[in-house]
Write an enzyme that holds these catalytic residues in place. Sequence first.
Site, PDB file in Angstrom:
ATOM      1  N   GLY A  12      -0.169 -86.359 -78.065  1.00  0.00           N
ATOM      2  CA  GLY A  12       0.124 -85.122 -78.781  1.00  0.00           C
ATOM      3  C   GLY A  12      -0.432 -85.111 -80.194  1.00  0.00           C
ATOM      4  O   GLY A  12      -1.188 -86.006 -80.590  1.00  0.00           O
ATOM      5  N   ASP A  33       2.161 -90.710 -72.033  1.00  0.00           N
ATOM      6  CA  ASP A  33       2.354 -89.266 -72.167  1.00  0.00           C
ATOM      7  C   ASP A  33       2.428 -88.665 -70.770  1.00  0.00           C
ATOM      8  O   ASP A  33       1.794 -89.165 -69.844  1.00  0.00           O
ATOM      9  CB  ASP A  33       1.166 -88.651 -72.944  1.00  0.00           C
ATOM     10  CG  ASP A  33       1.596 -87.437 -73.750  1.00  0.00           C
ATOM     11  OD1 ASP A  33       2.074 -86.468 -73.143  1.00  0.00           O
ATOM     12  OD2 ASP A  33       1.462 -87.479 -74.989  1.00  0.00           O
ATOM     13  N   SER A  36       2.818 -82.847 -70.723  1.00  0.00           N
ATOM     14  CA  SER A  36       3.561 -81.608 -70.474  1.00  0.00           C
ATOM     15  C   SER A  36       3.251 -80.561 -71.538  1.00  0.00           C
ATOM     16  O   SER A  36       3.412 -79.376 -71.299  1.00  0.00           O
ATOM     17  CB  SER A  36       5.070 -81.872 -70.427  1.00  0.00           C
ATOM     18  OG  SER A  36       5.542 -82.228 -71.706  1.00  0.00           O
ATOM     19  N   SER A 127      13.396 -85.369 -88.219  1.00  0.00           N
ATOM     20  CA  SER A 127      12.856 -84.174 -88.884  1.00  0.00           C
ATOM     21  C   SER A 127      13.736 -83.773 -90.047  1.00  0.00           C
ATOM     22  O   SER A 127      14.956 -84.000 -90.046  1.00  0.00           O
ATOM     23  CB  SER A 127      12.811 -83.038 -87.858  1.00  0.00           C
ATOM     24  OG  SER A 127      12.678 -81.799 -88.485  1.00  0.00           O
ATOM     25  N   TYR A 152      17.116 -77.680 -80.381  1.00  0.00           N
ATOM     26  CA  TYR A 152      16.057 -78.631 -80.752  1.00  0.00           C
ATOM     27  C   TYR A 152      16.509 -79.483 -81.939  1.00  0.00           C
ATOM     28  O   TYR A 152      16.437 -80.712 -81.914  1.00  0.00           O
ATOM     29  CB  TYR A 152      14.759 -77.886 -81.102  1.00  0.00           C
ATOM     30  CG  TYR A 152      13.824 -78.705 -81.964  1.00  0.00           C
ATOM     31  CD1 TYR A 152      13.040 -79.697 -81.405  1.00  0.00           C
ATOM     32  CD2 TYR A 152      13.770 -78.514 -83.350  1.00  0.00           C
ATOM     33  CE1 TYR A 152      12.218 -80.480 -82.205  1.00  0.00           C
ATOM     34  CE2 TYR A 152      12.950 -79.283 -84.149  1.00  0.00           C
ATOM     35  CZ  TYR A 152      12.176 -80.272 -83.567  1.00  0.00           C
ATOM     36  OH  TYR A 152      11.385 -81.051 -84.362  1.00  0.00           O
ATOM     37  N   LYS A 156      17.565 -83.793 -82.582  1.00  0.00           N
ATOM     38  CA  LYS A 156      17.125 -84.738 -83.620  1.00  0.00           C
ATOM     39  C   LYS A 156      18.342 -85.430 -84.232  1.00  0.00           C
ATOM     40  O   LYS A 156      18.367 -86.661 -84.397  1.00  0.00           O
ATOM     41  CB  LYS A 156      16.327 -84.010 -84.711  1.00  0.00           C
ATOM     42  CG  LYS A 156      14.969 -83.492 -84.253  1.00  0.00           C
ATOM     43  CD  LYS A 156      14.017 -84.624 -83.890  1.00  0.00           C
ATOM     44  CE  LYS A 156      12.675 -84.142 -83.396  1.00  0.00           C
ATOM     45  NZ  LYS A 156      11.886 -85.173 -82.722  1.00  0.00           N
ATOM     46  N   ARG A 299      12.282 -64.504 -90.512  1.00  0.00           N
ATOM     47  CA  ARG A 299      12.441 -65.068 -89.163  1.00  0.00           C
ATOM     48  C   ARG A 299      13.821 -65.731 -89.086  1.00  0.00           C
ATOM     49  O   ARG A 299      14.189 -66.494 -89.996  1.00  0.00           O
ATOM     50  CB  ARG A 299      11.328 -66.108 -88.936  1.00  0.00           C
ATOM     51  CG  ARG A 299      11.288 -66.702 -87.549  1.00  0.00           C
ATOM     52  CD  ARG A 299      10.049 -67.568 -87.362  1.00  0.00           C
ATOM     53  NE  ARG A 299      10.104 -68.829 -88.101  1.00  0.00           N
ATOM     54  CZ  ARG A 299       9.191 -69.788 -87.995  1.00  0.00           C
ATOM     55  NH1 ARG A 299       8.130 -69.616 -87.208  1.00  0.00           N
ATOM     56  NH2 ARG A 299       9.301 -70.896 -88.698  1.00  0.00           N
TER      57      ARG A 299
HETATM   58  N1  UFG Z   1       5.729 -68.698 -91.165  1.00  0.00           N
HETATM   59  C1  UFG Z   1       5.218 -67.432 -91.348  1.00  0.00           C
HETATM   60  N2  UFG Z   1       4.437 -66.896 -90.361  1.00  0.00           N
HETATM   61  C2  UFG Z   1       4.153 -67.577 -89.216  1.00  0.00           C
HETATM   62  C3  UFG Z   1       4.663 -68.877 -89.035  1.00  0.00           C
HETATM   63  C4  UFG Z   1       5.461 -69.400 -90.036  1.00  0.00           C
HETATM   64  O1  UFG Z   1       5.464 -66.781 -92.361  1.00  0.00           O
HETATM   65  O2  UFG Z   1       3.453 -67.029 -88.356  1.00  0.00           O
HETATM   66  C5  UFG Z   1       6.556 -69.279 -92.233  1.00  0.00           C
HETATM   67  C6  UFG Z   1       7.956 -69.560 -91.749  1.00  0.00           C
HETATM   68  O3  UFG Z   1       8.773 -68.414 -91.847  1.00  0.00           O
HETATM   69  C7  UFG Z   1       8.368 -70.681 -92.702  1.00  0.00           C
HETATM   70  C8  UFG Z   1       7.063 -71.408 -92.991  1.00  0.00           C
HETATM   71  O4  UFG Z   1       6.018 -70.510 -92.629  1.00  0.00           O
HETATM   72  O5  UFG Z   1       8.844 -70.127 -93.878  1.00  0.00           O
HETATM   73  C9  UFG Z   1       6.886 -72.675 -92.190  1.00  0.00           C
HETATM   74  O6  UFG Z   1       7.113 -72.373 -90.816  1.00  0.00           O
HETATM   75  P1  UFG Z   1       6.746 -73.397 -89.654  1.00  0.00           P
HETATM   76  O7  UFG Z   1       7.169 -72.780 -88.366  1.00  0.00           O
HETATM   77  O8  UFG Z   1       5.348 -73.839 -89.765  1.00  0.00           O
HETATM   78  O9  UFG Z   1       7.646 -74.659 -89.998  1.00  0.00           O
HETATM   79  P2  UFG Z   1       9.228 -74.765 -90.180  1.00  0.00           P
HETATM   80  O10 UFG Z   1       9.475 -75.156 -91.584  1.00  0.00           O
HETATM   81  O11 UFG Z   1       9.939 -73.619 -89.628  1.00  0.00           O
HETATM   82  O12 UFG Z   1       9.435 -75.912 -89.139  1.00  0.00           O
HETATM   83  C10 UFG Z   1       9.861 -77.161 -89.466  1.00  0.00           C
HETATM   84  C11 UFG Z   1       9.264 -78.161 -88.471  1.00  0.00           C
HETATM   85  C12 UFG Z   1       9.850 -77.945 -87.126  1.00  0.00           C
HETATM   86  C13 UFG Z   1      11.344 -77.906 -87.227  1.00  0.00           C
HETATM   87  C14 UFG Z   1      11.766 -76.812 -88.154  1.00  0.00           C
HETATM   88  C15 UFG Z   1      13.250 -76.693 -88.223  1.00  0.00           C
HETATM   89  O13 UFG Z   1       7.864 -78.003 -88.400  1.00  0.00           O
HETATM   90  O14 UFG Z   1       9.489 -79.001 -86.285  1.00  0.00           O
HETATM   91  O15 UFG Z   1      11.243 -77.106 -89.432  1.00  0.00           O
HETATM   92  O16 UFG Z   1      13.636 -75.666 -89.062  1.00  0.00           O
HETATM   93  F1  UFG Z   1      11.881 -77.644 -86.039  1.00  0.00           F
END
Ligand code: UFG
Length: 342
Positions: A12, A33, A36, A127, A152, A156, A299
């Site tokens: 991955g 792996d 999946s 995480s 999820y 963790k 979101r």
């Molecule tokens: N975002 C956008 N547009 C997008 C995608 C993301 O504005 O299309 C923003 C999100 O709202 C957030 C930031 O970009 O503010 C980061 O988002 P990500 O989805 O890239 O990452 P997260 O911080 O949400 O995710 C992290 C880890 C995950 C974990 C999660 C738990 O990468 O593995 O925190 O909250 F599950």
Amino acid sequence: MKKTVLVSGGAGFIGSHVTVELIEAGYDVVVADNFSNCDRTCYEGVKKITGREDLPLEVMDFCDLDAVKALFGKYHIDAVIHFAAYKAVGESVEKPLMYYKNNLVSFLNVLEVAQATGGCNVLFSSSATVYGEPDAVPVTEATPRKPATSPYGNTKTMCEDILHDAVKASGGALKGILLRYFNPIGAHPSALIGELPRGVPNNLVPFITQTAIGKRECLNIFGNDYPTPDGTCQRDFIDIVDLARAHVFAVTRMIEGKMKKDVEIFNVGTGRPLSVMELVNAFEKVNGVKVPHKFAPRRAGDITAIWADPTLANTEMGWKATRTIEETLKAAWAWECRLAGK
Ligand code: UFG
């Protein structure tokens, strides 16, 4: 004698980068792996980068206890790094049982079999999600964990607890390190391995690169009314190669018996907060491309702001993130261009 590290989920995104760094640091690696959530692209890329055409690959499911037993019977494993897990937050809300079953059973099997060897080091990929919406930033390892907001995230937290309990009861047969990742982004500078999201990317950087290349029309920036300097969320974006290197430091620390506790926890982040808007602007500037974007509603479940205090990893493990955000975003773009054959 060379030590052998088993990397579950080694084909991955994170697993493949970790495999490269381990090999370059002199370890033998066994990649395992079930493909999946990835194809063979990154496994093949790792072989090219390292010149290790003979890199062992075991196609197997860690939920299959007999297969895990057979794996540990075939190789002498000094340390296992466990990545094999489902990772989509939204999907985990829709299919909680699938997430709990896969993520917990696979880890339980690894621990059961690792313990039976009489002496094994276990590194679990945790995480920053375990901190939830923190009361203060940056977060240290002593920052209290918050209840998870998704199945999820809960897996963790639960796997962290399981590792603590298992190590404690193992009579010295197990030792463990929990690495709490912030937001891993980027790709290997060779552009031979990187992130390969299936379908519409959930995470920010793959969405940015796919929009910049024209695969997606427009990036939605989720929320510009957060209580942050520019209204968009703040994160600790860490280069995937820096993050991978942290695993080499952690594995070496375990194998060389340098741990101060039977289970240690380290934040793996840069300590540098960056907002979503700042990241998009930096990407456009460094790569000279436009990323069409618009503001969209928040979101569900997003944290306002979180970044690491990485002092413990810096001082105790001797690891520090070194790559600049420009280098990271260039690498992410080079990877997307390569995927597109450009
Ligand atoms: N975002 C956008 N547009 C997008 C995608 C993301 O504005 O299309 C923003 C999100 O709202 C957030 C930031 O970009 O503010 C980061 O988002 P990500 O989805 O890239 O990452 P997260 O911080 O949400 O995710 C992290 C880890 C995950 C974990 C999660 C738990 O990468 O593995 O925190 O909250 F599950």
